[in-house]
Design a protein around this motif. Sequence first.
Motif, PDB file in Angstrom:
ATOM      1  N   ALA A  24       0.841  -1.203   0.000  1.00 10.82           N
ATOM      2  CA  ALA A  24       0.000   0.000   0.000  1.00 10.82           C
ATOM      3  C   ALA A  24       0.875   1.253   0.000  1.00 10.82           C
ATOM      4  O   ALA A  24       0.634   2.186  -0.767  1.00 10.82           O
ATOM      5  CB  ALA A  24      -0.924  -0.008   1.218  1.00 10.82           C
ATOM      6  N   HIS A  25       1.900   1.246   0.843  1.00  7.03           N
ATOM      7  CA  HIS A  25       2.783   2.404   0.945  1.00  7.03           C
ATOM      8  C   HIS A  25       3.430   2.721  -0.403  1.00  7.03           C
ATOM      9  O   HIS A  25       3.412   3.856  -0.858  1.00  7.03           O
ATOM     10  CB  HIS A  25       3.857   2.145   2.004  1.00  7.03           C
ATOM     11  CG  HIS A  25       4.831   3.276   2.139  1.00  7.03           C
ATOM     12  ND1 HIS A  25       4.527   4.434   2.812  1.00  7.03           N
ATOM     13  CD2 HIS A  25       6.081   3.437   1.656  1.00  7.03           C
ATOM     14  CE1 HIS A  25       5.567   5.261   2.737  1.00  7.03           C
ATOM     15  NE2 HIS A  25       6.522   4.680   2.048  1.00  7.03           N
ATOM     16  N   ARG A  26       3.971   1.708  -1.032  1.00  7.60           N
ATOM     17  CA  ARG A  26       4.708   1.934  -2.281  1.00  7.60           C
ATOM     18  C   ARG A  26       3.784   2.291  -3.443  1.00  7.60           C
ATOM     19  O   ARG A  26       4.172   3.071  -4.314  1.00  7.60           O
ATOM     20  CB  ARG A  26       5.591   0.729  -2.587  1.00  7.60           C
ATOM     21  CG  ARG A  26       6.666   0.645  -1.501  1.00  7.60           C
ATOM     22  CD  ARG A  26       7.670  -0.436  -1.680  1.00  7.60           C
ATOM     23  NE  ARG A  26       8.605  -0.348  -0.543  1.00  7.60           N
ATOM     24  CZ  ARG A  26       9.411  -1.298  -0.144  1.00  7.60           C
ATOM     25  NH1 ARG A  26       9.445  -2.444  -0.786  1.00  7.60           N
ATOM     26  NH2 ARG A  26      10.203  -1.129   0.892  1.00  7.60           N
ATOM     27  N   VAL A  28       0.880   3.925  -3.129  1.00  9.96           N
ATOM     28  CA  VAL A  28       0.459   5.312  -2.890  1.00  9.96           C
ATOM     29  C   VAL A  28       1.584   6.279  -3.251  1.00  9.96           C
ATOM     30  O   VAL A  28       1.360   7.294  -3.912  1.00  9.96           O
ATOM     31  CB  VAL A  28       0.009   5.510  -1.415  1.00  9.96           C
ATOM     32  CG1 VAL A  28      -0.201   6.980  -1.096  1.00  9.96           C
ATOM     33  CG2 VAL A  28      -1.260   4.725  -1.136  1.00  9.96           C
ATOM     34  N   GLU A  29       2.790   5.948  -2.834  1.00 14.90           N
ATOM     35  CA  GLU A  29       3.965   6.758  -3.166  1.00 14.90           C
ATOM     36  C   GLU A  29       4.110   6.949  -4.677  1.00 14.90           C
ATOM     37  O   GLU A  29       4.356   8.051  -5.149  1.00 14.90           O
ATOM     38  CB  GLU A  29       5.219   6.001  -2.709  1.00 14.90           C
ATOM     39  CG  GLU A  29       5.916   6.602  -1.561  1.00 14.90           C
ATOM     40  CD  GLU A  29       7.103   5.740  -1.160  1.00 14.90           C
ATOM     41  OE1 GLU A  29       7.665   6.061  -0.126  1.00 14.90           O
ATOM     42  OE2 GLU A  29       7.457   4.760  -1.851  1.00 14.90           O
ATOM     43  N   THR A  30       3.980   5.853  -5.386  1.00 19.56           N
ATOM     44  CA  THR A  30       4.099   5.895  -6.842  1.00 19.56           C
ATOM     45  C   THR A  30       3.049   6.829  -7.434  1.00 19.56           C
ATOM     46  O   THR A  30       3.349   7.649  -8.303  1.00 19.56           O
ATOM     47  CB  THR A  30       3.952   4.475  -7.433  1.00 19.56           C
ATOM     48  OG1 THR A  30       4.925   3.635  -6.824  1.00 19.56           O
ATOM     49  CG2 THR A  30       4.166   4.474  -8.937  1.00 19.56           C
ATOM     50  N   ALA A  42       6.342  12.533  -0.970  1.00 21.54           N
ATOM     51  CA  ALA A  42       5.360  11.481  -1.257  1.00 21.54           C
ATOM     52  C   ALA A  42       5.426  10.388  -0.205  1.00 21.54           C
ATOM     53  O   ALA A  42       4.402   9.866   0.245  1.00 21.54           O
ATOM     54  CB  ALA A  42       5.607  10.897  -2.649  1.00 21.54           C
ATOM     55  N   CYS A  43       6.640  10.054   0.216  1.00 21.93           N
ATOM     56  CA  CYS A  43       6.841   9.025   1.236  1.00 21.93           C
ATOM     57  C   CYS A  43       6.180   9.464   2.550  1.00 21.93           C
ATOM     58  O   CYS A  43       5.444   8.711   3.168  1.00 21.93           O
ATOM     59  CB  CYS A  43       8.336   8.779   1.429  1.00 21.93           C
ATOM     60  SG  CYS A  43       8.704   7.404   2.510  1.00 21.93           S
ATOM     61  N   GLU A  44       6.440  10.713   2.953  1.00 17.48           N
ATOM     62  CA  GLU A  44       5.854  11.254   4.178  1.00 17.48           C
ATOM     63  C   GLU A  44       4.325  11.240   4.116  1.00 17.48           C
ATOM     64  O   GLU A  44       3.657  10.825   5.055  1.00 17.48           O
ATOM     65  CB  GLU A  44       6.319  12.701   4.397  1.00 17.48           C
ATOM     66  CG  GLU A  44       7.755  12.833   4.820  1.00 17.48           C
ATOM     67  CD  GLU A  44       8.042  12.067   6.105  1.00 17.48           C
ATOM     68  OE1 GLU A  44       7.308  12.278   7.092  1.00 17.48           O
ATOM     69  OE2 GLU A  44       8.979  11.250   6.090  1.00 17.48           O
ATOM     70  N   PRO A  72       9.015   4.698  -6.115  1.00 22.83           N
ATOM     71  CA  PRO A  72       9.882   5.805  -6.557  1.00 22.83           C
ATOM     72  C   PRO A  72      11.297   5.732  -5.982  1.00 22.83           C
ATOM     73  O   PRO A  72      12.209   6.353  -6.504  1.00 22.83           O
ATOM     74  CB  PRO A  72       9.164   7.052  -6.033  1.00 22.83           C
ATOM     75  CG  PRO A  72       7.744   6.634  -5.821  1.00 22.83           C
ATOM     76  CD  PRO A  72       7.792   5.179  -5.471  1.00 22.83           C
ATOM     77  N   HIS A  73      11.486   4.978  -4.909  1.00 25.26           N
ATOM     78  CA  HIS A  73      12.819   4.831  -4.324  1.00 25.26           C
ATOM     79  C   HIS A  73      13.551   3.622  -4.899  1.00 25.26           C
ATOM     80  O   HIS A  73      14.622   3.260  -4.427  1.00 25.26           O
ATOM     81  CB  HIS A  73      12.728   4.702  -2.800  1.00 25.26           C
ATOM     82  CG  HIS A  73      12.000   5.840  -2.139  1.00 25.26           C
ATOM     83  ND1 HIS A  73      12.509   7.111  -2.080  1.00 25.26           N
ATOM     84  CD2 HIS A  73      10.795   5.898  -1.541  1.00 25.26           C
ATOM     85  CE1 HIS A  73      11.621   7.895  -1.466  1.00 25.26           C
ATOM     86  NE2 HIS A  73      10.572   7.181  -1.132  1.00 25.26           N
ATOM     87  N   GLY A  74      12.936   2.985  -5.885  1.00 25.95           N
ATOM     88  CA  GLY A  74      13.577   1.848  -6.540  1.00 25.95           C
ATOM     89  C   GLY A  74      13.448   0.540  -5.787  1.00 25.95           C
ATOM     90  O   GLY A  74      14.152  -0.425  -6.069  1.00 25.95           O
TER      91      GLY A  74
HETATM   92 ZN   LIG Z   1       8.321   5.423   1.436  1.00 29.46          ZN
END
Ligand SMILES: [Zn+2]
Length: 82
Positions: A24-26, A28-30, A42-44, A72-74
């Motif tokens: 879910a985190h990744r 949403v970040e994307t 975006a991470c925050e 986004p952080h790969g």
């Molecule tokens: Zn993150």
Amino acid sequence: MEKRDGGIFITDEGIREMNSLVRAHRVVETLLVRAGIDPDKACELAKMFDYALPEEVVDRLYEYLGKPSKCPHGKDIPSPSS
Ligand SMILES: [Zn+2]
């Protein structure tokens, strides 16, 4: 089955929950980064509501984004838990 990790019991269910939270985190970040938000920001932001999203919604977003394999952080976006 239970896995021991550093003296802490992690059940399969626990692993599944962690997996879906990371997913879910990744996802949403994307989404946020694609909307033009800075990856760190975006991470925050994602941390504020990723845990609150139902899995079906995460799946929808994931498909909407074209099933990205990396955040986004790969980092790898985990596949859906079944
Ligand atoms: Zn993150």
